[in-house]
Structures are given as structure tokens and as C-alpha cells.
Design a protein around this motif. Structure first.
Motif, short mmCIF file in Angstrom:
data_model
loop_
_atom_site.label_atom_id
_atom_site.label_comp_id
_atom_site.label_asym_id
_atom_site.label_seq_id
_atom_site.Cartn_x
_atom_site.Cartn_y
_atom_site.Cartn_z
N ASN A 116 -11.06 -15.84 100.11
CA ASN A 116 -11.23 -14.42 100.35
C ASN A 116 -12.48 -13.84 99.71
OD1 ASN A 116 -8.86 -14.39 101.82
ND2 ASN A 116 -7.61 -13.70 100.12
N GLY A 117 -13.35 -14.67 99.18
CA GLY A 117 -14.54 -14.15 98.51
C GLY A 117 -14.31 -13.97 97.03
N ALA A 118 -15.26 -13.30 96.37
CA ALA A 118 -15.25 -13.19 94.92
C ALA A 118 -14.79 -11.81 94.47
CB ALA A 118 -16.65 -13.47 94.37
N ASP A 119 -14.07 -11.77 93.35
CA ASP A 119 -13.77 -10.50 92.70
C ASP A 119 -15.04 -9.99 92.02
OD1 ASP A 119 -11.11 -10.63 93.46
OD2 ASP A 119 -10.51 -11.65 91.62
N THR A 120 -15.27 -8.70 92.10
CA THR A 120 -16.49 -8.13 91.54
C THR A 120 -16.17 -6.85 90.76
OG1 THR A 120 -16.93 -6.87 93.55
CG2 THR A 120 -17.98 -9.03 93.36
N THR A 121 -17.14 -6.45 89.95
CA THR A 121 -17.11 -5.17 89.26
C THR A 121 -18.46 -4.51 89.42
OG1 THR A 121 -15.50 -5.90 87.61
CG2 THR A 121 -16.85 -4.00 87.04
N VAL A 144 -23.33 -1.86 85.47
CA VAL A 144 -22.78 -3.17 85.15
C VAL A 144 -22.29 -3.82 86.43
CG1 VAL A 144 -20.99 -4.41 83.89
CG2 VAL A 144 -22.09 -2.43 82.84
N PHE A 145 -22.62 -5.12 86.59
CA PHE A 145 -22.11 -5.90 87.71
C PHE A 145 -21.55 -7.20 87.18
CE2 PHE A 145 -23.02 -9.28 90.92
CZ PHE A 145 -22.04 -8.90 91.83
N THR A 146 -20.34 -7.55 87.61
CA THR A 146 -19.76 -8.85 87.30
C THR A 146 -19.33 -9.52 88.59
OG1 THR A 146 -17.50 -8.02 87.00
CG2 THR A 146 -18.94 -8.02 85.07
N LEU A 147 -19.39 -10.84 88.59
CA LEU A 147 -19.09 -11.63 89.78
C LEU A 147 -18.16 -12.76 89.42
CD1 LEU A 147 -19.82 -12.33 92.80
CD2 LEU A 147 -21.60 -13.81 91.86
N GLY A 148 -17.00 -12.81 90.10
CA GLY A 148 -16.09 -13.92 89.93
C GLY A 148 -16.51 -15.10 90.79
N HIS A 190 -16.30 0.51 91.31
CA HIS A 190 -16.47 1.00 92.68
C HIS A 190 -16.40 -0.11 93.74
CE1 HIS A 190 -17.76 4.95 91.18
NE2 HIS A 190 -18.45 4.29 90.28
N LEU A 191 -16.34 -1.38 93.32
CA LEU A 191 -16.36 -2.49 94.28
C LEU A 191 -15.48 -3.62 93.75
CD1 LEU A 191 -17.75 -3.55 96.93
CD2 LEU A 191 -19.43 -4.64 95.43
N SER A 192 -14.31 -3.78 94.36
CA SER A 192 -13.37 -4.77 93.82
C SER A 192 -13.63 -6.18 94.33
CB SER A 192 -11.93 -4.37 94.15
OG SER A 192 -11.73 -4.37 95.56
N SER A 193 -14.33 -6.31 95.47
CA SER A 193 -14.59 -7.63 96.01
C SER A 193 -15.79 -7.58 96.94
CB SER A 193 -13.38 -8.16 96.78
OG SER A 193 -13.61 -9.46 97.28
N ALA A 194 -16.60 -8.65 96.90
CA ALA A 194 -17.76 -8.76 97.79
C ALA A 194 -18.13 -10.23 97.94
CB ALA A 194 -18.95 -7.97 97.24
N TRP A 195 -18.59 -10.60 99.15
CA TRP A 195 -19.04 -11.98 99.34
C TRP A 195 -19.75 -12.10 100.68
CZ3 TRP A 195 -20.21 -14.90 95.66
CH2 TRP A 195 -20.47 -16.26 95.85
N TRP A 196 -20.21 -13.33 100.99
CA TRP A 196 -20.93 -13.64 102.23
C TRP A 196 -20.25 -14.76 102.98
CZ3 TRP A 196 -25.35 -11.12 104.03
CH2 TRP A 196 -25.90 -10.18 103.15
N SER A 207 -33.25 -12.48 85.72
CA SER A 207 -33.49 -11.36 84.81
C SER A 207 -32.15 -10.81 84.38
CB SER A 207 -34.34 -10.28 85.49
OG SER A 207 -33.63 -9.70 86.56
N ALA A 208 -32.17 -9.83 83.50
CA ALA A 208 -30.92 -9.30 82.94
C ALA A 208 -30.05 -8.64 84.00
CB ALA A 208 -31.24 -8.30 81.84
N ASN A 209 -30.65 -8.21 85.11
CA ASN A 209 -29.87 -7.50 86.13
C ASN A 209 -29.73 -8.27 87.42
OD1 ASN A 209 -32.58 -7.28 86.87
ND2 ASN A 209 -32.33 -5.27 87.79
N GLN A 210 -29.90 -9.61 87.39
CA GLN A 210 -29.82 -10.42 88.60
C GLN A 210 -28.96 -11.66 88.37
OE1 GLN A 210 -33.81 -11.46 89.72
NE2 GLN A 210 -34.24 -9.48 90.65
N ILE A 211 -28.25 -12.06 89.44
CA ILE A 211 -27.56 -13.35 89.50
C ILE A 211 -28.03 -14.04 90.77
CG2 ILE A 211 -25.35 -14.55 89.71
CD1 ILE A 211 -24.04 -12.19 88.27
#
Length: 236
Positions: free
Chosen positions: A14-19, A2-6, A30-36, A62-66
Motif C-alpha cells: 500500500n505504499g509508505a507511511d509518511t509525516t 519535517v518529513f519522514t518516510l516509512g 498533513h500527509l499520512s501516506s504517499a508513494w509511487w 542534503s538535510a531536506n532530501q531523501i
């Protein structure tokens, strides 16, 4: 998996909160935040987070892409794509890809920065890191080292304690990411990577990073026993 993107609130945010969970909804994150972040040499005086209040198109191919497309008028077009993959026995991976097209009318040197706050098994303060290759970092949890998270990029990498990597990207000066594992932990660790390249007008470049969650055979066995014990408790 599962991946979620704030949402990323601003160019100086500071970038986006993620899951990222490889055990389904509600599993360890395993990943609380990620961004570019992006910087154009000779034009920008600092790194800025990828952000546009207008001209943004978000799709889910697709179901596994944003997929998020940005139009920086008369400068460049930029597309960010996140793809999560789930495998058997707790394996999973998140791949982040950025594609950028130079629209400035002349040659430019671009710098793209990927940032991640890695929390193996969802615990932020007991991770350790080691370089396992020129562009590969392995993170492990202090309490349960049988599960690791491997970060892979193709350019300069920096690992440090929170929030030293993020601080380089959000301050008001020009910074470059290098040095490898500056702080190996244990602690709350961040990882960033930098990609630098020159593009002519309408030139296109894509870069990517991958975070892979890898349980050892011993961890797989323990997870299997945990599921068995839970099933026995429910039947009791």
C-alpha cells in the motif's frame, strides 16, 4: 518543516507511511501516506508499487532530501526523491520527483502513478477538495478551513474517498487515473496522478508533484495567538 518516510513493504503493498508537518516535530501530520507505482504498457498486466528487495541505494543528498535509487535489471533504472521545504508562518511544501531511464533495449510506454492520503491538520475524516486548476487540487479541513493543502501535478488527477484511489493501484488489473474530483468530501480523501510517456532505449524522463501547506492570514494570526497563550500559561 519535517518529513519522514516509512518503508514500502512489497511491490503489491500500500505504499509508505509518511509525516509532513510544517510546525516542527510533533505538529499536525498533513500527509499520512504517499508513494509511487509504475506500469510498462505491453509488458505489465497491472500497476506495481516501486519496490526492489535488492539493488536499492538510499542517500540523503542534503538535510531536506531523501533519494532512493532502484535498478530493475534489463528493464529500467528509477530514482525517487522527496524534498521538504519550510517557510515562515506555517508554510511548507513536499516535492516528490521520479526519474526513470529505459534499459529494455527498445522503445516502451511508461506510466508513473503518484498516490497521497492527505489529512489536513492531521484529521482524516473531515477534508474537502476542489479543483482550482486543470492539475491543481485544494484540500481544506472542515473544522479549521483557514489552513489548506494544495496538490499540483502535470497530468491526469483523481480525487476520491479512501481507499478508492489506492484500490485502483493495488488491484490485479490495469487501471488509469482520471476524472478529477470524483468525491469532494467531506471525508477521508486520497489523490493520485498519472504520467504517461514513451521512451526509446536509454531515454530518460522526470516527473514531479508538490503538496503545499498554506495558512491564510487569519490562520497565521490564530497560530500566533496560540503561541502567545501557551507562553502565558507557562509563565503562570
Amino acid at each position: 518543516a519535517v518529513f519522514t518516510l516509512g518503508t514500502n513493504a512489497s511491490a503489491t503493498g500500500n505504499g509508505a507511511d509518511t509525516t509532513v508537518s510544517v510546525n516542527g516535530v510533533g505538529g499536525p501530520n498533513h500527509l499520512s501516506s504517499a508513494w509511487w507505482w509504475v506500469r510498462v504498457d505491453g509488458t505489465d498486466t497491472r500497476e506495481t508499487a516501486v519496490y526492489r528487495p535488492t539493488g536499492v541505494v538510499v542517500t540523503q543528498p542534503s538535510a531536506n532530501q531523501i533519494r532512493i535509487a532502484y535498478n530493475y535489471a534489463n528493464r529500467f533504472d528509477l530514482v525517487v526523491q522527496f524534498q521538504v521545504s519550510g517557510y515562515e508562518f506555517g508554510y511548507g511544501a513536499l516535492t516528490q520527483t521520479v526519474s526513470i531511464r529505459n534499459r529494455s533495449g527498445s522503445g516502451k510506454t511508461f506510466n508513473l502513478f503518484n498516490y497521497n492520503n492527505v489529512n489536513v491538520l492531521g484529521t482524516p475524516n473531515d477534508d474537502s477538495a476542489q479543483a482550482t486548476g486543470p492539475q491543481t487540487i485544494e484540500f481544506a479541513d472542515g473544522a479549521f478551513p483557514e489552513v489548506t493543502a494544495t496538490y499540483e501535478a502535470t497530468n491526469a488527477i483523481r480525487v476520491d474517498s479512501s481507499s478508492n484511489v489506492l484500490g485502483l493501484l493495488t488491484n490485479t488489473s490495469i487501471d488509469d487515473l482520471s476524472g478529477g474530483v470524483v468525491n469532494a468530501g467531506p471525508g477521508d480523501l486520497e489523490v493520485g496522478s498519472q504520467f504517461s510517456f514513451t521512451l526509446g532505449n536509454n531515454g530518460v524522463q522526470s516527473v514531479s508533484t508538490t503538496l503545499t501547506i498554506i495558512p491564510t492570514p487569519g490562520a497565521i494570526a490564530l497560530m500566533g495567538l496560540g503561541g502567545l497563550f501557551a507562553a502565558r500559561r507557562r509563565r503562570a
